[in-house]
Scaffold this motif. Sequence first.
Motif, PDB file in Angstrom:
ATOM      1  N   UNK A  71      14.338   1.295  49.497  1.00  0.00           N
ATOM      2  CA  UNK A  71      15.494   1.004  50.354  1.00  0.00           C
ATOM      3  C   UNK A  71      16.279   2.306  50.496  1.00  0.00           C
ATOM      4  N   UNK A  72      17.506   2.241  51.002  1.00  0.00           N
ATOM      5  CA  UNK A  72      18.268   3.479  51.252  1.00  0.00           C
ATOM      6  C   UNK A  72      18.619   4.209  49.954  1.00  0.00           C
ATOM      7  N   UNK A  73      18.518   3.541  48.816  1.00  0.00           N
ATOM      8  CA  UNK A  73      18.777   4.187  47.520  1.00  0.00           C
ATOM      9  C   UNK A  73      17.504   4.792  46.924  1.00  0.00           C
ATOM     10  N   UNK A  74      16.386   4.701  47.624  1.00  0.00           N
ATOM     11  CA  UNK A  74      15.114   5.191  47.088  1.00  0.00           C
ATOM     12  C   UNK A  74      14.257   4.016  46.632  1.00  0.00           C
ATOM     13  N   UNK A  75      13.310   4.298  45.735  1.00  0.00           N
ATOM     14  CA  UNK A  75      12.414   3.246  45.216  1.00  0.00           C
ATOM     15  C   UNK A  75      13.104   2.508  44.073  1.00  0.00           C
ATOM     16  N   UNK A  76      13.240   1.190  44.218  1.00  0.00           N
ATOM     17  CA  UNK A  76      13.995   0.370  43.258  1.00  0.00           C
ATOM     18  C   UNK A  76      13.055  -0.618  42.567  1.00  0.00           C
ATOM     19  N   UNK A  77      13.104  -0.608  41.234  1.00  0.00           N
ATOM     20  CA  UNK A  77      12.301  -1.578  40.462  1.00  0.00           C
ATOM     21  C   UNK A  77      12.909  -2.965  40.637  1.00  0.00           C
ATOM     22  N   UNK A  78      12.150  -3.905  41.183  1.00  0.00           N
ATOM     23  CA  UNK A  78      12.644  -5.266  41.434  1.00  0.00           C
ATOM     24  C   UNK A  78      11.926  -6.329  40.613  1.00  0.00           C
ATOM     25  N   UNK A  79      10.662  -6.069  40.259  1.00  0.00           N
ATOM     26  CA  UNK A  79       9.897  -7.003  39.424  1.00  0.00           C
ATOM     27  C   UNK A  79       9.146  -6.182  38.382  1.00  0.00           C
ATOM     28  N   UNK A 109      18.310  -7.849  43.202  1.00  0.00           N
ATOM     29  CA  UNK A 109      17.689  -6.628  43.736  1.00  0.00           C
ATOM     30  C   UNK A 109      16.726  -6.957  44.878  1.00  0.00           C
ATOM     31  N   UNK A 110      15.927  -8.010  44.678  1.00  0.00           N
ATOM     32  CA  UNK A 110      14.992  -8.417  45.737  1.00  0.00           C
ATOM     33  C   UNK A 110      15.781  -8.785  46.995  1.00  0.00           C
ATOM     34  N   UNK A 111      16.869  -9.546  46.826  1.00  0.00           N
ATOM     35  CA  UNK A 111      17.659  -9.991  47.980  1.00  0.00           C
ATOM     36  C   UNK A 111      18.285  -8.800  48.692  1.00  0.00           C
ATOM     37  N   UNK A 112      18.824  -7.824  47.926  1.00  0.00           N
ATOM     38  CA  UNK A 112      19.436  -6.661  48.593  1.00  0.00           C
ATOM     39  C   UNK A 112      18.391  -5.890  49.404  1.00  0.00           C
ATOM     40  N   UNK A 113      17.209  -5.667  48.827  1.00  0.00           N
ATOM     41  CA  UNK A 113      16.147  -4.952  49.557  1.00  0.00           C
ATOM     42  C   UNK A 113      15.709  -5.756  50.782  1.00  0.00           C
ATOM     43  N   UNK A 114      15.697  -7.074  50.656  1.00  0.00           N
ATOM     44  CA  UNK A 114      15.366  -7.931  51.798  1.00  0.00           C
ATOM     45  C   UNK A 114      16.420  -7.768  52.899  1.00  0.00           C
ATOM     46  N   UNK A 115      17.694  -7.708  52.519  1.00  0.00           N
ATOM     47  CA  UNK A 115      18.757  -7.471  53.503  1.00  0.00           C
ATOM     48  C   UNK A 115      18.483  -6.179  54.282  1.00  0.00           C
ATOM     49  N   UNK A 116      18.189  -5.096  53.554  1.00  0.00           N
ATOM     50  CA  UNK A 116      17.951  -3.806  54.227  1.00  0.00           C
ATOM     51  C   UNK A 116      16.687  -3.849  55.094  1.00  0.00           C
TER      52      UNK A 116
END
Length: 691
Positions: free
Chosen positions: A410-418, A544-551
Motif C-alpha cells: 500500500x502507500x506505506x510500502x509492503x505491510x505484513x497482514x497475515x 490491516x487487511x481492511x486498510x489495504x483493501x480501502x487503498x
Amino acid sequence: MAAAEESLRKALAEKQSAVEAQGNAVRALKAAKAAKSEIDAAIEALSKLKLEKSTIEKQLQAAVSGTDGDGALSREAFRQAAVNTLERRLFYIPSFKIYRGVAGLYDYGPPGCAVKSNVLAFWRQHFVLEENMLEVDCPCVTPEVVLKASGHVDKFTDLMVKDEKTGTCYRADHLLKDFCNEKLQKDLSISAEKAAELKHVLAMLDDFSAEELGAKIKEYGITAPDTKNPLSDPYPFNLMFQTSIGPSGVSPGYMRPETAQGIFVNFKDLYYYNGNKLPFAAAQIGQAFRNEISPRQGLLRVREFTLAEIEHFVDPEDKSHPKYSEVANLEFLMFPREEQMSGQSAKRICLGDAVSKGIVNNETLGYFIGRVYIFLTRLGIDKERLRFRQHLANEMAHYAADCWDAEIECSYGWIECVGIADRSAYDLRAHSDKSGVPLVAAEKFSEPREVEKLVIAPVKKELGLAFKGNQKNVVEALEAMNEKEALEMKAALESKGEMEFFVCTLDKNVVIKKNMVSISKEKKKEHQRVFTPSVIEPSFGIGRIIYCLFEHSFYTRPSKAGDEQLNVFRFPPLVAPIKCTVFPLVQNQQYEDIAKDISKSLTAAGISHKIDITGTSIGKRYARTDELGVPFAITVDSEKDVTIRERDSKLQIRVHVKEAASVIKSVTDGHRTWEDVWANFPHHTSGSSDD
C-alpha cells in the motif's frame, strides 16, 4: 540492491564529477581571459552535462520511489486523498476526537463497521465452515501465569529510546528505518556503496540487539524527530497492558496481546470434543491489545485491534493435507529467503513446486498459504500487490519449522497482514510444563509394538538424605536428561561410582553416586504412541487487511462535466458496506411508493441497501454512493421497469420492478456476474443518467 538503481547511482556520481570538472574548466577559462567563443563552448558543455545529470536524477527518483515519473499521484498524495474520503464518509475516525483523540485508537463508523462485518463473515465461511474448524471465544483478560508460560511476560518487547529532554518515547528500530528510507529515497547524492549499506541495515533491522541498534543511531546522528534533542540508549519495553484481576490486586493479569493462548490452554478439551482425532483446527476472532510505543500509520499500527487466528493441530510425523491438491496449482508472487538474501525481487512461483522443492516446509503449511491467497484476492486485494514472504533465519523463533507472511503493498510500502507459521510443538509443550497438565495426542496401533525405552529411576530416599531441600530440583534434572546424557551417566557411575552433574535450577554442579539413580533400557509393548502435536498458525490482522483493501479499492474519475474528480471505492459486492441504493428519479409519490416496495423486497432478501428520496440530481446521488463503494443503484423511472446501474462500468440495464431485488441478490451472492446480467437484460439506451 536492484541492479538498475545501483547503476543509476554510479552514473549520477560520475556525472556529478564531470559537472564539477567542467565547472572548474569554465572558471579557469574565465580567469585566463580566454576567447569568448571558447568560454561559450565550455558553458554550453556544462549546461549539457547538468541536463544529463538532471535526467539521471529523475530516473533514480522514479526507481527509489516506485513511481513511473509520468506525473502520477505520489504515494503520499494518494494516501491523503483516500484517508480524507474514509474519514469524511465515516469509514473510520480517531477515537475520542472531541477530547483530541488518543494515538493508536480508532472507531469504525457505519460503513467501516459494515465492511469489517462482511470481511469477518467471509473469513468464517472461507475457513471455519470450509474446514469444519472448532470456533471458541476466550476472555481478553489473561492471568499472568498463562503469558509467563508462553514467553510474553519476558520477551514480548520492543526496543525504545527516549528524548533526553522531553521524555517523549520512540521505537528505536522505526527511527533507524525512517532514517535509512529517507536517505535512500530523497538523498540522490549518496554513493552506491552507501545505499547498499543502508539497504543492508534495513534487511538486518530485526536482528539487531539493543547495543547494535544504539550504535547505528549514534553513528548516523539520529535525534528525536520533533525536537532534534539527543536520544537515550535503546532499552526493552513490554508491549502488554497490565491489570490486576479482582480487588485485592494480588492476582496480576494482562490484556491479551494475541488470541492464540486461549486456544492452546483449551487443547485437551477441544481434542476430546473432536473425538480424540487429529488433525483438527480451532479458530477465534477477538480483540487483542498492544501498548505500542509510538503508534502511527493509521489503522496499520494500533493499540487495540481485531485478530482472527487459526491453530491447526497436526501429527508432527505427518504434515500432509487431504485437500492440498485443491491449491497446488495456484501461482502467485512468493519471496523465498534465498531471493531476499541475494537481493532479488519476489517472483511468481507455483505453490506445488514450492512445496515439492522444500521451499515451503510441508503440505499443510502450503495448503493454508494457498487458502489465504484465495481469501485475500476474493476480498478485493490486488494480486499484483500481494506477495508471500518467507521469514529469514534471524526473524524466526528457534522452535519454528517455517514461517511466511502475506504482505500487501500500500502507500506505506509492503505491510505484513497475515502470518502463517509452523510453530512445531512449542506452545503446547510450554503450557504442559507450566501447568503440569499433559497437552498431548495419541495414535492407537492396530497391533502392539515392542519398543526399547530408556528408564531413569531416581532413588528419592538417597537423594533426600544427600540434598535435603534441594531433592526435588535434582530429581527433576535427572528425569529431564536426554538419552545421550543418561547413557553417559550410566557408564560413568558403573566405572567410577560417582560423577558431577549440573542442575540448572540450582545453577551448580552436584555429585551423583551410583546408589542415587538407576538407569536402564527396557523392552516394552506399546499399544499407542503419545506425542505433543505440532501447530500451524495462520494469524490475520483484520484492521490491516481492511486498510489495504480501502487503498486497493480507491480511485478517482472525472465527473460528467469534467470539472471535478469524483472518489470511488471499487469494493466487490462481497465486502461492500451497502450492496445497493434505491432512487426515485424525481420526487413523485408513485415513484417513491415503488422505491419503498423494492426496499421491502431487498430487506426480505437480506440485502443491505439505502433508499434516497432527496431531491438532488441523480448524478450527485450516484456520486455519493460511489464514494461509499455501493456496487449497484436502482433508479425508479417508471411504474413498470426500473434501471439498475453498475458502479465501475456505469452501464445500466432495464428490469421489471418485481425482478429488481432478485437480480441484485443473484449478483451480490456471487451466483451471477454483472457481465452475465448485462448480456441477458435490455440495456438502458437513453444515455447515462450520471448527470
